[in-house]
Design a protein around this motif. Sequence first.
Motif, mmCIF file in Angstrom:
data_model
loop_
_atom_site.group_PDB
_atom_site.id
_atom_site.type_symbol
_atom_site.label_atom_id
_atom_site.label_comp_id
_atom_site.label_asym_id
_atom_site.label_seq_id
_atom_site.Cartn_x
_atom_site.Cartn_y
_atom_site.Cartn_z
ATOM 1 N N MET A 62 -67.862 -50.269 -15.224
ATOM 2 C CA MET A 62 -68.143 -49.633 -17.005
ATOM 3 C C MET A 62 -69.423 -49.355 -17.259
ATOM 4 S SD MET A 62 -64.050 -51.538 -18.730
ATOM 5 C CE MET A 62 -64.752 -50.236 -20.158
ATOM 6 N N ILE A 63 -70.448 -50.166 -16.772
ATOM 7 C CA ILE A 63 -71.924 -49.795 -17.053
ATOM 8 C C ILE A 63 -72.308 -48.885 -17.224
ATOM 9 C CG2 ILE A 63 -73.967 -51.501 -16.916
ATOM 10 C CD1 ILE A 63 -72.692 -54.107 -16.725
ATOM 11 N N GLY A 64 -73.056 -48.041 -18.160
ATOM 12 C CA GLY A 64 -73.619 -47.139 -18.192
ATOM 13 C C GLY A 64 -72.461 -45.840 -18.778
ATOM 14 N N SER A 65 -70.970 -46.020 -18.205
ATOM 15 C CA SER A 65 -70.306 -45.615 -19.094
ATOM 16 C C SER A 65 -69.618 -45.488 -20.434
ATOM 17 C CB SER A 65 -69.328 -44.893 -18.139
ATOM 18 O OG SER A 65 -68.404 -45.726 -17.726
ATOM 19 N N ARG A 66 -70.065 -47.014 -20.928
ATOM 20 C CA ARG A 66 -68.764 -46.982 -22.152
ATOM 21 C C ARG A 66 -69.823 -48.229 -22.724
ATOM 22 N NH1 ARG A 66 -63.317 -46.722 -21.442
ATOM 23 N NH2 ARG A 66 -62.116 -45.329 -20.059
#
Length: 53
Positions: A1-5
């Motif tokens: 999820m890092i970079g997307s949220r």
Amino acid sequence: MIGSRAFHALTFDSRRFDCGSKLRFVEATLAPALEREGMGADVRAIAERMLKG
């Protein structure tokens, strides 16, 4: 999820408790109650009374 949220964190200087079991939940509830000003002595008295059974 890092970079997307979004990711939020909090740094704190305190004790941490693991509430993953019923026993640890009791510890997490009891420890701060014993340390709380205006409440700790009463909580300790209740616990001692219960332990005498």
